[in-house]
Design an enzyme around this catalytic site. Structure first.
Site, PDB file in Angstrom:
ATOM      1  N   SER A 199     112.829  95.550  27.793  1.00  0.00           N
ATOM      2  CA  SER A 199     112.591  96.987  27.655  1.00  0.00           C
ATOM      3  C   SER A 199     111.841  97.513  28.866  1.00  0.00           C
ATOM      4  CB  SER A 199     111.775  97.270  26.388  1.00  0.00           C
ATOM      5  OG  SER A 199     111.329  98.605  26.355  1.00  0.00           O
ATOM      6  N   TYR A 212     105.145  95.089  20.465  1.00  0.00           N
ATOM      7  CA  TYR A 212     106.532  95.138  20.919  1.00  0.00           C
ATOM      8  C   TYR A 212     106.631  94.784  22.400  1.00  0.00           C
ATOM      9  CZ  TYR A 212     111.023  97.315  22.234  1.00  0.00           C
ATOM     10  OH  TYR A 212     112.280  97.566  22.736  1.00  0.00           O
TER      11      TYR A 212
END
Length: 306
Positions: A199, A212
């Site tokens: 990400s 995350y």
């Protein structure tokens, strides 16, 4: 942070705390939330665009078999559709998004492609074994693995991240990738490809996604180490680090006020639709990237550069 916006086709102002100025950006979606992770695509407004009708396949993946975790919706669905256009058959493990999964399967079959759905928890080792066994019994081989499935939860500070949330995020995003890759690996042959989803948040450190981001950073390390480990076997391992794409993960994670500003701090001043990432998946899965391994490809509209 201040912003003003409307939902439509115009550009609106976003207050950039770093630059201390207003910048124009294009709204992609109105305020909305979902209660369940990783979210349901059929509830989103607008629905994500996962297929580019102008994308024409050229047989780059003819006869290949690809496993795409979380391929029922979002980026995984876009990858699945593009792979089928290029001649591949796809296996889609997903959690419980049955309506989204059925839509994806029906769409792929309407194109003349083959799609196997398998519902279960990717964080469980036994389910990963089941994925591999069902893939082999249905298609006889595995050529491509896309570790796409993941979860993310917005929390304002570290104290708000419970042990249970941290454990679940780690198990889905990291353990699931580890278990499935380990199960698939004995069946991969020279020329095979593994694609992991990191990400953009890994590279700028999103302050409200600490757990995350931790998992997505681990995925980068896993990708680079495994790539070097498998290089002489001609099995390529790469990662993609997407920016803000309109997928079910967004309304299922962020408070509704965040949704209209997704992607506003990217250089292109907008979020993206899943179909815009599909060619990157195809590139890494095909022989077009035969000399590419251990890399992280950034598709983020210029949010992070370098």
């Amino acid at each position: 942070m201040e912003y003003d916006y409307c939902y439509g086709n115009s550009c609106y102002n976003f207050y950039n705390e770093l630059g201390l100025k207003y910048t124009e950006y294009k709204i992609g979606a109105k305020e909305q939330e979902q209660e369940n992770q990783p979210g349901f695509e059929y509830l989103m407004d607008p629905r994500p665009i996962f297929d580019n009708p102008n994308y024409k396949g050229s047989g780059k993946l003819n006869g290949k078999v690809a496993i795409i975790t979380g391929g029922d919706s979002g980026l995984g669905r876009a990858a699945a559709v593009a792979f089928v256009k290029e001649g591949a058959s796809v296996v889609i493990p997903y959690l419980n998004e049955h309506e989204d999964a059925k839509y994806t399967k029906d769409y792929i079959e309407s194109m003349g492609g083959a799609c196997l759905l398998i519902s279960g928890d990717i964080s469980k080792k036994e389910f990963c074994k089941q994925i591999v066994n069902l893939t082999l019994s249905t298609f006889g081989k595995i050529d491509i693995l896309v570790n796409n499935a993941g979860v993310q939860y917005q929390q304002d500070c570290l104290d708000n991240i419970t042990d249970e949330q941290f454990d679940w995020t780690m198990k889905v995003n990291v353990y699931g990738m580890f278990y499935l890759t380990k199960e698939v690996l004995p069946y991969l042959k020279p020329g095979s490809s593994i694609i992991n989803l990191s990400s953009v948040t890994t590279f700028y450190g999103e302050p409200q996604l600490i757990d995350y981001v931790t998992t997505k950073g681990a995925i980068v390390g896993f990708t680079r180490s495994l790539a070097r480990n498998l290089a002489l076997k001609n099995i390529r391992v790469n990662a993609i680090a997407p920016g803000y794409f309109w997928t079910p993960l967004q309304p299922a994670c962020w408070q509704k006020e965040k949704i209209p500003t997704l992607g506003a701090d990217a250089a292109m001043a907008r979020m993206a639709m899943p179909y815009e990432l599909a060619p990157t998946f195809v590139f890494l899965a095909s022989d077009d990237s035969s000399y590419v391994t251990g890399q992280v490809l950034h598709n983020n509209g210029g949010q992070v550069m370098g």
